[in-house]
Write a protein that holds these residues in place. Sequence first.
Motif, PDB file in Angstrom:
ATOM      1  N   GLU A 137      21.594  48.140  22.059  1.00  0.00           N
ATOM      2  CA  GLU A 137      20.429  48.489  21.882  1.00  0.00           C
ATOM      3  C   GLU A 137      20.209  49.517  21.196  1.00  0.00           C
ATOM      4  O   GLU A 137      21.227  50.552  21.889  1.00  0.00           O
ATOM      5  CB  GLU A 137      19.146  47.883  22.513  1.00  0.00           C
ATOM      6  CG  GLU A 137      19.245  46.575  23.431  1.00  0.00           C
ATOM      7  CD  GLU A 137      19.036  45.739  22.386  1.00  0.00           C
ATOM      8  OE1 GLU A 137      17.950  46.202  21.454  1.00  0.00           O
ATOM      9  OE2 GLU A 137      18.929  44.940  21.710  1.00  0.00           O
ATOM     10  N   ASP A 139      27.195  43.919  22.081  1.00  0.00           N
ATOM     11  CA  ASP A 139      25.642  44.094  22.391  1.00  0.00           C
ATOM     12  C   ASP A 139      25.222  45.105  23.009  1.00  0.00           C
ATOM     13  O   ASP A 139      24.491  45.718  23.945  1.00  0.00           O
ATOM     14  CB  ASP A 139      25.044  42.973  23.942  1.00  0.00           C
ATOM     15  CG  ASP A 139      23.728  42.597  23.941  1.00  0.00           C
ATOM     16  OD1 ASP A 139      22.809  43.557  22.660  1.00  0.00           O
ATOM     17  OD2 ASP A 139      22.999  42.144  24.406  1.00  0.00           O
ATOM     18  N   LYS A 186      21.493  52.170  15.748  1.00  0.00           N
ATOM     19  CA  LYS A 186      19.873  50.065  15.494  1.00  0.00           C
ATOM     20  C   LYS A 186      20.968  49.549  16.688  1.00  0.00           C
ATOM     21  O   LYS A 186      21.658  49.292  16.577  1.00  0.00           O
ATOM     22  CB  LYS A 186      20.883  49.588  14.329  1.00  0.00           C
ATOM     23  CG  LYS A 186      21.633  49.596  13.982  1.00  0.00           C
ATOM     24  CD  LYS A 186      21.636  49.236  12.019  1.00  0.00           C
ATOM     25  CE  LYS A 186      23.209  49.130  11.543  1.00  0.00           C
ATOM     26  NZ  LYS A 186      24.215  48.469  10.241  1.00  0.00           N
ATOM     27  N   PRO A 187      19.985  48.347  16.896  1.00  0.00           N
ATOM     28  CA  PRO A 187      20.962  47.082  16.834  1.00  0.00           C
ATOM     29  C   PRO A 187      22.630  46.966  16.995  1.00  0.00           C
ATOM     30  O   PRO A 187      22.158  46.332  16.029  1.00  0.00           O
ATOM     31  CB  PRO A 187      19.900  46.116  17.526  1.00  0.00           C
ATOM     32  CG  PRO A 187      18.852  46.880  16.813  1.00  0.00           C
ATOM     33  CD  PRO A 187      18.925  47.281  15.889  1.00  0.00           C
ATOM     34  N   GLN A 245      25.080  43.979  17.538  1.00  0.00           N
ATOM     35  CA  GLN A 245      25.178  42.516  17.985  1.00  0.00           C
ATOM     36  C   GLN A 245      26.781  41.580  17.540  1.00  0.00           C
ATOM     37  O   GLN A 245      26.256  41.930  16.110  1.00  0.00           O
ATOM     38  CB  GLN A 245      24.233  41.616  18.264  1.00  0.00           C
ATOM     39  CG  GLN A 245      23.002  43.004  19.119  1.00  0.00           C
ATOM     40  CD  GLN A 245      21.138  42.506  19.167  1.00  0.00           C
ATOM     41  OE1 GLN A 245      21.125  40.753  18.876  1.00  0.00           O
ATOM     42  NE2 GLN A 245      21.217  41.940  20.436  1.00  0.00           N
TER      43      GLN A 245
END
Length: 377
Positions: free
Chosen positions: A171, A169, A155-156, A158
């Motif tokens: 992706e 960060d 999952k992202p 961040q």
Amino acid sequence: MRRLLPVVLLLAFLLFLYWAFPLVGPLLRYGLPDPRGLDRPLTLLVYGVSPEYSGYHQRAPERFRGLADTILLVRLDPRASRVVVLSVPRDVGVDLPGYGWHKINAANPLGGPELLKRAVAQVVGVEAERYVAVSLEALYAFVDALGGVRVCVEKPLQYQDKAAGLSIDLEPGCQVLGGKEAEGFLRFRHDALGDIGRIQRQQAFFQALKEKALSPAGLPHLPRALAQAEAHVRTDLSREEVGRVLGFALRRPELVSLLLPGHFGNGWVVDRGALAELRARYFEGQALPEEVSLRGRSVALVYGPSSRERAHEVAERLRALGLRVWERPLLVDPPRTEVLENGPGLLARALGEALGVPHRVSGEALLGADLTLRLGP
């Protein structure tokens, strides 16, 4: 042809020297791997030290006295040809002698490795004989020298911490991470699972790191990676012990990674019954009953976009085995099909054999379920 043979042997020898040359410094300090390996089990406390800061965005010189934010109790067992790695969450509460009640990761800055060993022994019931402290710089050096490590980001991820200079960060997707990106993957804990999710990502990363280091692509880079990381490690292992540990590692023992069993509460609350079972099997060498039943157990079925239709068929097969099924779709496909269990491993073996797929003991298994079945692409 006979004239060429000495030339070929000489070239092979020179290539070997070039490959092994980065290890000259560490070998002078610690000696060669001892082919005898270990003659008895050895328990180590291995912990990663968070950076200390002398000002805004300015890391202080490494003293190995930062918070111990990755805490591993490692059992090297030559009789079982196995390495057991038990991850202890940083938020476990413990009564530190002379300091009172603290999170366990505070033991290192308060009293160094000896206090941290006592704290881990208090929580787990197993005392480490030696310690190995690793700074964040070792991660950068090792991963970059190895050419990066391929992991699957589910999952992202961040997060920004300007004061500490930490920028994460990432992706979703399977990708090769360099040292800086690997730091973000291993340190991120700003989601619902907090430190437990971070530990699960760490265990997935260590598995991928092991596979890369021992692969045909990784082996040529391994001496340089080890040599560059060694400068950022501190240990009380003797020269002879280091040689025996390296000799044991060269035999490629099985890796078992575990998460300290428990649940969320005031920090991470230890499940003493489940811990006693793991301790008996993996740290005390006690035999457990080999016959287990899958009926009535729960399994988390984890799959990605390419396996949605197949997942429903697999779920029906699991229910036919008497299992309760939780489906958990992901944004990316898991890297492989396998059964995971954060426990003795008997249930994982039973389900793996029933389905004809590999099984593994790992803390990557989803919380709350007895088993996790990942469907690869």
